[in-house]
Design a protein around this motif. Structure first.
Motif, PDB file in Angstrom:
ATOM      1  N   UNK A  34      -0.365  11.368   1.867  1.00  0.00           N
ATOM      2  CA  UNK A  34       1.034  11.601   1.344  1.00  0.00           C
ATOM      3  C   UNK A  34       0.668  13.187   0.704  1.00  0.00           C
ATOM      4  N   UNK A  35       1.538  14.274   1.215  1.00  0.00           N
ATOM      5  CA  UNK A  35       1.282  15.483   0.450  1.00  0.00           C
ATOM      6  C   UNK A  35       2.612  15.790  -0.793  1.00  0.00           C
ATOM      7  N   UNK A  36       2.175  15.911  -1.717  1.00  0.00           N
ATOM      8  CA  UNK A  36       3.279  15.803  -2.908  1.00  0.00           C
ATOM      9  C   UNK A  36       4.082  17.152  -2.557  1.00  0.00           C
ATOM     10  N   UNK A  37       5.267  17.173  -2.658  1.00  0.00           N
ATOM     11  CA  UNK A  37       6.172  18.253  -2.412  1.00  0.00           C
ATOM     12  C   UNK A  37       6.372  19.143  -3.526  1.00  0.00           C
ATOM     13  N   UNK A  38       6.306  20.567  -3.221  1.00  0.00           N
ATOM     14  CA  UNK A  38       6.008  21.649  -4.262  1.00  0.00           C
ATOM     15  C   UNK A  38       7.126  22.468  -3.949  1.00  0.00           C
ATOM     16  N   UNK A  39       8.277  22.607  -4.956  1.00  0.00           N
ATOM     17  CA  UNK A  39       9.230  23.597  -4.594  1.00  0.00           C
ATOM     18  C   UNK A  39       8.777  24.829  -5.060  1.00  0.00           C
ATOM     19  N   UNK A  40       8.703  25.782  -3.831  1.00  0.00           N
ATOM     20  CA  UNK A  40       8.114  27.210  -3.942  1.00  0.00           C
ATOM     21  C   UNK A  40       9.538  28.311  -4.439  1.00  0.00           C
TER      22      UNK A  40
ATOM     23  N   UNK B 247       0.559  -1.232  -0.026  1.00  0.00           N
ATOM     24  CA  UNK B 247      -0.094   0.064   0.006  1.00  0.00           C
ATOM     25  C   UNK B 247       0.745   1.247  -0.023  1.00  0.00           C
ATOM     26  N   UNK B 248       1.895   1.334   0.690  1.00  0.00           N
ATOM     27  CA  UNK B 248       2.814   2.275   0.727  1.00  0.00           C
ATOM     28  C   UNK B 248       3.599   2.790  -0.698  1.00  0.00           C
ATOM     29  N   UNK B 249       3.915   1.412  -1.218  1.00  0.00           N
ATOM     30  CA  UNK B 249       4.517   1.781  -2.732  1.00  0.00           C
ATOM     31  C   UNK B 249       3.565   2.168  -3.654  1.00  0.00           C
ATOM     32  N   UNK B 250       2.369   1.604  -3.569  1.00  0.00           N
ATOM     33  CA  UNK B 250       1.359   1.964  -4.647  1.00  0.00           C
ATOM     34  C   UNK B 250       0.931   3.446  -4.340  1.00  0.00           C
ATOM     35  N   UNK B 251       0.713   3.900  -3.165  1.00  0.00           N
ATOM     36  CA  UNK B 251       0.339   5.182  -2.883  1.00  0.00           C
ATOM     37  C   UNK B 251       1.548   6.172  -3.467  1.00  0.00           C
ATOM     38  N   UNK B 252       2.712   5.797  -3.220  1.00  0.00           N
ATOM     39  CA  UNK B 252       3.903   6.709  -3.782  1.00  0.00           C
ATOM     40  C   UNK B 252       3.693   6.690  -5.089  1.00  0.00           C
TER      41      UNK B 252
END
Length: 378
Positions: A309-315, A197-202
């Protein structure tokens, strides 16, 4: 603990028999040098053994006094600023063997009694029966100095397999999730279902944007791995190297994009067809994999949050983003020109203010409802 006027004794015995081969040697011989859970305190009955131990401690005290006085008189007679009297108190560990003989193991702490040379002439004039109390620097250290090393593994579970060789030495293992090495005693079990589940969510998070799609960028960037808890991809780089060496191609193997790296590390011969077949098998999903304590806590936290999981966004600066449309950075919001933030100096420093919007004419000068309203106003 022994003093010239008092002798306190404590006796401990191991829980396991010395000849019980179902346990390793440390569990059968450990007493004061290990955790108290592996031994029990037993009463010291009678006066024979207690008297013999007290007489041995007295002989030890006399021997120390004799040796120190001989050394003082022969080597440092003119440099000694204190006059040695004897042993004030000490902690000694003994062992009684099967024949009843007493063996001295070690001493945890010894405190010597001494007095300054200035007081020697005064106290020498007193009667011999006068009690003399020397200056004792520090209290006794009751902590056990001889302890088992940190790499020793102790167990209270008996071993019933004659083929297994018992050993108290901890084994160092590599975590299949983060590739860090730690003692196997610190590893915890995580089911395959949680790892999948962790891998598929990633993967779903990576597929949400074209720039990070696994078919284009693999292995994923470190910021995405950290957003997924920083776990599960520690062995991916070594697996990709093995895939290139075995396939003699630069293409990413299909197993790397479908099978979680943790499961691939445990089952290196598992292929995509077999994984898809076992993917819905409950017996396979509830199999466990031992990971380090940090990875175990990270998996537990993600499981409790339903793998949010929150997708990281470079500001980045909006101006730099507009000037470079091919940039790979992803700002959160592109601020419109009409609502740009103006920086104005202030006494306390630079603060941010938004431009005040202009109010409509109907609000600043509202029409009157009727002529009667005009009359009342007049």
């Amino acid at each position: 603990m022994w003093t010239p006027k008092l002798c306190l004794q404590e006796r401990r015995r191991t829980k396991q028999n010395l000849h019980d081969t179902r346990f390793a040697l440390f569990e059968r011989a450990i007493t004061f040098d290990g955790p108290e859970i592996h031994s029990v305190s037993v009463p010291l009955r009678g006066t024979v053994l207690a008297g013999r131990i007290q007489s041995i401690c007295t002989e030890i005290s006399k021997h120390i006094t004799k040796v120190v006085q001989e050394d003082t008189s022969s080597k440092r007679r003119n440099d000694v600023s204190k006059s040695f009297l004897g042993v004030a108190r000490m902690v000694v560990n003994f062992k009684v063997d099967g024949n009843g003989r007493i063996w001295i193991l070690w001493s945890d702490s010894v405190r010597l009694e001494s007095m300054s040379r200035d007081n020697t002439s005064i106290l020498s004039k007193l009667e011999p029966s006068t009690p003399l109390q020397g200056s004792i620097s520090e209290p006794l250290n009751m902590d056990t100095l001889v302890e088992l090393p940190a790499t020793t593994k102790l167990s209270q579970i008996p071993n019933h397999s004659t083929a297994l060789k018992l050993d108290n030495k901890m084994k160092v293992a590599s975590c299949p999730s983060c590739s860090k090495e730690d003692y196997d005693l610190h590893f915890q079990a995580v089911p395959f279902k949680t790892i999948i589940q962790h891998f598929e969510t990633m993967l779903d998070m990576l597929r949400s944007h074209e720039e990070s799609h696994p078919s284009k960028v693999w292995p994923p960037e470190d910021r995405f791995i950290q957003a997924a808890g920083g776990i599960g991809f520690g062995m991916l780089s070594s697996q990709l190297v093995q895939d290139r060496e075995s396939q003699s191609t630069t293409r990413v193997a299909e197993e790397s994009l479908i099978i979680p790296p943790v499961i691939r590390q445990i089952h290196p011969k598992l292929r995509v067809k077999g994984f898809q077949m076992y993917r819905s098998d409950p017996s396979f999903l509830f199999k466990t994999c031992n990971v380090c304590e940090d990875c175990y806590l990270a998996y537990a936290q993600l499981t409790s949050s339903n793998f949010m999981m929150t997708r990281p966004i470079e500001i980045t600066d909006a101006t730099a983003f507009e000037g470079n449309p091919t940039s790979t950075s992803y700002p959160v919001h592109a601020t419109p020109k009409s609502k740009r933030v103006n920086k104005r100096p202030d006494n306390d420093g630079t603060r941010l203010f938004l431009e005040a919007p202009q109010l409509p004419h109907a609000i600043t000068e509202p029409p009157f409802a009727s002529k009667e309203h005009n009359k009342h106003c007049g």
